[in-house]
Design a protein around this motif. Structure first.
Motif, PDB file in Angstrom:
ATOM      1  N   ASN A  85       0.859  -1.174   0.000  1.00  0.00           N
ATOM      2  CA  ASN A  85       0.000   0.000   0.000  1.00  0.00           C
ATOM      3  C   ASN A  85       0.901   1.232   0.000  1.00  0.00           C
ATOM      4  O   ASN A  85       1.678   1.447   0.941  1.00  0.00           O
ATOM      5  CB  ASN A  85      -0.898   0.046   1.257  1.00  0.00           C
ATOM      6  N   CYS A 142      -2.073  -4.669   8.511  1.00  0.00           N
ATOM      7  CA  CYS A 142      -2.816  -3.627   7.796  1.00  0.00           C
ATOM      8  C   CYS A 142      -4.255  -3.604   8.307  1.00  0.00           C
ATOM      9  O   CYS A 142      -4.820  -4.639   8.650  1.00  0.00           O
ATOM     10  CB  CYS A 142      -2.795  -3.881   6.296  1.00  0.00           C
ATOM     11  N   VAL A 143      -4.846  -2.416   8.305  1.00  0.00           N
ATOM     12  CA  VAL A 143      -6.237  -2.261   8.725  1.00  0.00           C
ATOM     13  C   VAL A 143      -7.178  -3.058   7.815  1.00  0.00           C
ATOM     14  O   VAL A 143      -8.295  -3.396   8.201  1.00  0.00           O
ATOM     15  CB  VAL A 143      -6.617  -0.750   8.765  1.00  0.00           C
ATOM     16  N   GLY A 238      -1.205  -0.570   9.793  1.00  0.00           N
ATOM     17  CA  GLY A 238      -0.111  -0.198   8.888  1.00  0.00           C
ATOM     18  C   GLY A 238      -0.154   1.226   8.380  1.00  0.00           C
ATOM     19  O   GLY A 238       0.896   1.805   8.095  1.00  0.00           O
ATOM     20  N   PHE A 239      -1.356   1.814   8.275  1.00  0.00           N
ATOM     21  CA  PHE A 239      -1.408   3.153   7.681  1.00  0.00           C
ATOM     22  C   PHE A 239      -0.703   4.206   8.527  1.00  0.00           C
ATOM     23  O   PHE A 239      -0.362   5.287   8.033  1.00  0.00           O
ATOM     24  CB  PHE A 239      -2.850   3.567   7.341  1.00  0.00           C
TER      25      PHE A 239
HETATM   26 MO   LIG Z   1      -2.694  -0.582   5.608  1.00  0.00          MO
END
Ligand SMILES: [Mo]
Ligand SMILES: Nc1nc2c(c(=O)[nH]1)N[C@H]1C(S)=C(S)[C@@H](COP(=O)(O)O)O[C@H]1N2
Length: 324
Positions: A85, A142-143, A238-239
């Motif tokens: 991403n 990750c979300v 992760g964001f």
């Molecule tokens: Mo993510």
């Protein structure tokens, strides 16, 4: 992922060697010898490194694996560099690898400003000089409910913040990714108010788990993973781990962050991994561990991504369902 042909480090778009590949690192193993999952073992790592390795002006990489590292099976270099991403290069998982060739990561400067004693624009080499580099094998969750295990190379953000001198009264740290639409095709799409922004509370930023990463698998950071320097906060979705950082600002306010601004009901400022708090559109109770063959598994999600012993105390007295 298996549809993507294997890549050499050069084909994977590795940046200029801002982290020098230290002499002795990995011995005479060739790339093909260490890429498959499992061959990059602790044993190989230790055997290949021997003593502390000097990398002039770029610090040293500690020979011992960090106590903070997981011993879970690592994802392959191929997984880590082909399923990404990085919306600056597009929203598809393969876009960052496909469209980042023209991204210039050398020279690179990071502005450190706000409530610091020594603000300025620091050349990357100066910034990481004297910061001892370590390998940290962390889970990344990750979300979107997938995860990987990645052997980062980096240094704790706390050391850098100490060097620039955080002023009393500062409560938060804000981060920005480079704004360079001519090199980042995804920045032509306006659904995000570029540059990508993230932030941490100061105590989160100072936690020893919080890394500034300059590489992975002992190589300079691949462009698709956030070359030449990115944040890694392993207990958060992760964001939060913002890539290709050009600005770090100490402030006395909770910073505005990209995803929170875009969808405040879905993405909060804290974004601590939490199997008990579902995303409005999907469950966060489990996750898909990326990887071919028997690594493609559904595993239970752990609170704070399994790092609770190091970070749970940061949130004592907070309602994590409220401060999601
Ligand atoms: Mo993510
Ligand atoms: N600048 C920037 N940083 C970013 C992103 C992004 O789109 N832009 N994506 C985030 C998300 S959602 C995740 S899961 C991780 C992915 O890191 P990786 O591709 O190195 O695994 O990067 C984070 N950092």
């Amino acid at each position: 992922m298996s549809a993507v042909p294997p890549k050499s480090p050069a084909d994977a778009g590795l940046a200029a060697p801002l982290v020098l590949k230290p002499r002795g690192w990995r011995g005479d193993l060739r790339w093909s010898d260490v890429t498959p999952q499992g061959l990059w073992s602790r044993r190989a790592l230790l055997g290949g490194m021997g003593a502390l390795i000097a990398a002039p002006a770029l610090g040293q990489i500690a020979a011992e694996p960090s106590a903070y590292s997981t011993d879970e099976a690592m994802n392959s270099f191929e997984d880590i560099t082909s399923y990404n991403n990085f919306y600056e290069f597009g929203t598809g998982k393969g876009d960052p690898a496909a469209y980042s060739d023209g991204f210039t990561t050398d020279p690179w400067a990071v502005t450190i400003d706000g409530m610091v004693d020594r603000p300025g624009s620091y050349d990357l080499a100066d910034l990481i000089e004297a910061q001892p580099l370590e390998e940290r094998i962390y889970r990344l969750r990750c979300v979107e409910a997938w995860s990987m295990v990645i052997p980062w190379i980096g240094f704790p953000l706390a050391g850098l913040l100490d060097r620039v001198g955080v002023q009393s009264g500062a409560t938060h740290v804000a981060f920005e990714t480079v704004l360079r639409p001519e090199e980042m095709p995804g920045q032509s799409s306006r659904f995000i108010d570029w540059p990508y922004r993230e932030g941490l509370r100061l105590d989160e930023a100072m936690n020893p788990l919080t890394l500034m990463a300059t590489g992975l698998y002992g190589e300079p950071m691949p462009k698709q993973n956030g070359a030449p320097i990115r944040l890694v906060v392993p207990w958060k979705y992760g964001f939060k781990s913002i890539k290709s950082v050009v600005r770090i600002t100490l402030t006395n306010q909770q910073p505005r962050t990209t995803w929170q601004e875009l969808q405040p009901s879905e993405y909060g400022f804290y974004a601590n991994v939490n199997p008990e708090v579902d995303h409005p559109r999907w469950s966060q109770a489990s996750e898909r561990r990326i990887g071919g063959g028997f690594f493609a598994a559904r595993v239970d999600t752990q609170k704070f991504n399994g790092y609770g012993e190091y970070v749970a105390q940061l949130y004592a007295g907070q309602d994590l369902a409220q401060d999601y």
